[in-house]
Design an enzyme around this catalytic site. Structure first.
Site: not given
Length: 299
Positions: A101-102, A206
């Site tokens: 998780w960030i 991207d």
């Protein structure tokens, strides 16, 4: 959403999760590629993305790209989440990826500047033999992206970027005769504008505004890559197409790794690839932008 099967899939696939109890599963923002969830166990928080109608390879290539971006070992490089699992969903169709998780925070000027310096550092990392491509094909969004190795950058950009996307656009009825003819002329003349042998930089691939995050501690993070080795100007060109990067990002990048004066002339040609991707995925709303570039270079 059946949280029970998802919880079971995560605990079965992520190494070291045995014995942990999933206490909550909640929707969270995470792009349009798959369904994105925050999964909390009694010990940690995880990010899970899955799609039941997508191949597991989509998520496996994403994990490989994250590992490659994170393999520099340099503290100045942008952070990337650690892939804990990527592949098939046990007992279900489709695929999934599980990441650390960030914890995000408000965007700070320092985060954008650090991202610019960190991206320049990534771009200074080049392919081992100077060729363009990657050892495997991967995906740009939901679309396949070819990465055959090439000695010539012009050849790679023509045969692995523009030509495959032009074929997909034609198959979906989004390449009328005039557009198709101008695109063919541009591809025949690419060597007029593109360098034959720029450094084969490690590219995110991207790099739009939704694919970087400012961490709670101010450190920049990169997510959702479509990596390959190629001309670093491709990343910069796409970052400018839809916005999301402040001027201090570009200033920091140029201070760390100046761009050649010809970049401005090449930029629309590099943006063309991503506009073709959007034309294929989202339709004719992107046609006029494609046509403006073709009119400039192959009118």
């Amino acid at each position: 959403m059946d949280r029970h099967w998802l919880s079971e899939a995560v605990t079965r696939t992520v190494p070291g999760l045995e014995g942990e109890r999933v206490v909550s599963v909640a929707e969270t923002p995470g792009g349009d590629i798959g369904r994105s969830l925050r999964v909390e166990t009694d010990r940690r928080r995880l990010f899970v993305k899955y799609r039941l109608d997508a191949p597991a390879a989509l998520f496996e290539r994403e994990a490989e790209g994250l590992r490659l971006l994170g393999s520099t070992g340099a503290p100045e490089a942008p952070a990337v989440p650690e892939p804990l699992y990527a592949g098939e969903i046990p007992g279900r169709p489709g695929g999934m990826i599980v990441l650390t998780w960030i914890e995000t925070g408000p965007s700070r000027p320092g985060a954008a500047e650090a991202l610019g310096r960190g991206l320049a550092l990534l771009h200074r990392r080049t392919s081992p033999d100077g060729r363009y491509g990657l050892q495997t094909d991967n995906f740009i969004g939901l679309l396949p992206q070819k990465n055959d190795w090439h000695d010539s950058w012009v050849s790679f950009y023509r045969e692995c970027r523009l030509m495959p996307m032009a074929k997909l656009a034609a198959e979906r009825g989004r390449l009328p005769a005039g557009r198709r003819e101008r695109l063919a002329r541009l591809m025949d003349r690419l060597d007029r504008w593109l360098p034959e042998a720029p450094p084969a930089s490690l590219l995110h691939g991207d790099l739009w505004g939704g694919n970087w995050l400012a961490g709670a501690d101010g450190r920049p993070w990169l997510i959702d890559p479509a990596v390959s080795y190629g001309d670093r100007e491709c990343d910069l060109a796409f970052s400018e197409l839809f916005g999301g990067f402040p001027g201090r990002f570009y200033d920091a990048y140029r201070d760390a790794y100046p761009l050649p004066p010809e970049y401005g002339e090449r930029k629309p040609i590099y943006q063309l690839y991503h506009l073709l991707v959007h034309l294929v995925l989202f339709g004719e709303a992107y046609g006029p932008s494609v046509d403006r570039i073709l009119g400039r270079y192959a009118g």
